[in-house]
Enzyme design. Sequence first.
Site, PDB file in Angstrom:
ATOM      1  N   ASP A 114       4.337 -27.855  31.666  1.00  0.00           N
ATOM      2  CA  ASP A 114       5.552 -28.681  31.594  1.00  0.00           C
ATOM      3  C   ASP A 114       5.192 -30.058  31.068  1.00  0.00           C
ATOM      4  O   ASP A 114       5.206 -31.046  31.803  1.00  0.00           O
ATOM      5  CB  ASP A 114       6.166 -28.762  33.000  1.00  0.00           C
ATOM      6  CG  ASP A 114       7.555 -29.376  33.005  1.00  0.00           C
ATOM      7  OD1 ASP A 114       8.149 -29.514  31.910  1.00  0.00           O
ATOM      8  OD2 ASP A 114       8.044 -29.723  34.092  1.00  0.00           O
ATOM      9  N   CYS A 170      11.519 -33.708  26.115  1.00  0.00           N
ATOM     10  CA  CYS A 170      10.941 -32.399  26.422  1.00  0.00           C
ATOM     11  C   CYS A 170      10.814 -31.491  25.208  1.00  0.00           C
ATOM     12  O   CYS A 170       9.796 -30.782  25.066  1.00  0.00           O
ATOM     13  CB  CYS A 170      11.717 -31.713  27.542  1.00  0.00           C
ATOM     14  SG  CYS A 170      13.434 -31.275  27.127  1.00  0.00           S
ATOM     15  N   HIS A 185      16.308 -28.297  29.830  1.00  0.00           N
ATOM     16  CA  HIS A 185      14.923 -28.771  29.858  1.00  0.00           C
ATOM     17  C   HIS A 185      14.007 -27.692  29.300  1.00  0.00           C
ATOM     18  O   HIS A 185      14.092 -26.523  29.694  1.00  0.00           O
ATOM     19  CB  HIS A 185      14.486 -29.134  31.282  1.00  0.00           C
ATOM     20  CG  HIS A 185      13.034 -29.478  31.381  1.00  0.00           C
ATOM     21  ND1 HIS A 185      12.458 -30.479  30.633  1.00  0.00           N
ATOM     22  CD2 HIS A 185      12.016 -28.930  32.131  1.00  0.00           C
ATOM     23  CE1 HIS A 185      11.160 -30.554  30.915  1.00  0.00           C
ATOM     24  NE2 HIS A 185      10.886 -29.616  31.807  1.00  0.00           N
TER      25      HIS A 185
END
Length: 332
Positions: A138, A81, A118
């Site tokens: 995302d 991420c 995250h």
Amino acid sequence: MTKNDDATAWQGSRLDLDAYLRRIGYDGELAPTLDVLRALTRAHIRSIPFEVVEIVLGRPVSLDLQDLQDKLVHQRRGGYCYEHSLLFAAALERVGFGVTGLASRVRIGSDVIRPATHAMLRVETAETAGTGRVWVCDPGFGRNPLEPVELADGAGSTTDDWGFRLRRATTATGDSEYAMQTRGADGWFDLHAFTLDQRYPQDWLVANHFLSTHARSPFAGRLVAQRMNEREHHFLDGTTLTTTLPDGTATARRYTPQEIPELLDDLFEVEVDRADHARLVARVCAAHQAPTMYPATVRDQPAPPQAPRVQPLWASGGSAHRAARKAPASLV
């Protein structure tokens, strides 16, 4: 929100934008509009995979933009991420979008409180000043919306057959908390949840150091790779490949550790240096494989006697039957 001249900016001026656009296969308009944001998000997620090979090999992950470009843009490699979000933030900033970093707590169907490790993005477009609408991107969760989701209670993805939506709640201190949910075989479940507290690149450096080097990191010795497109989500956890369809049904196939480098190359487009193959295989052999990460209805498929070039499992036909649902395990 950071701007290009802020000390907290995303290094967009250092990005080789032409090379990045070639990597994701985008040759359209470059303007900070919602349509362009949608197109860039989809192209990025479809082109650059999620993978943690460097962490499994015992190497720290650099978040310097030049290192990210060398790995994710100029090689057939992916990242997790922090790598995805920083690279995508630099590209969006370069095009003219307003970008703010966010941190989310992974849930994946569980109510356990985990650290906010995250990374994701809040994005303002050229239309935001007139409409007040802002968006969540995302790119680095692995199983994520292929397009931005409006930052609003009940908002969701409106394309493809995948189901994603945001659900707003109020924390004990009165702040808004948004859960990113996806639709599985047994209904909706949370993937992760975030507040709107701004995160800076420096914040992500600290969390990245833990996740990429600490012995208690969920990625320490645990090989994970993911690819997402309109038809299927591929999830490799150790030696088990699970392919999930938009309706939540899935097929699972187990491979030998020796087959993993070729599987990464063929299906995930992750080309591991041949000099690292033996070390990667040894790490996979030694790893403890966690329970199934995403809730799904899974039908096991035995590995073929001789591993062929990998074909997408959705093309093999057959219907999945209901199996006992394991408790989901978190990656963070």
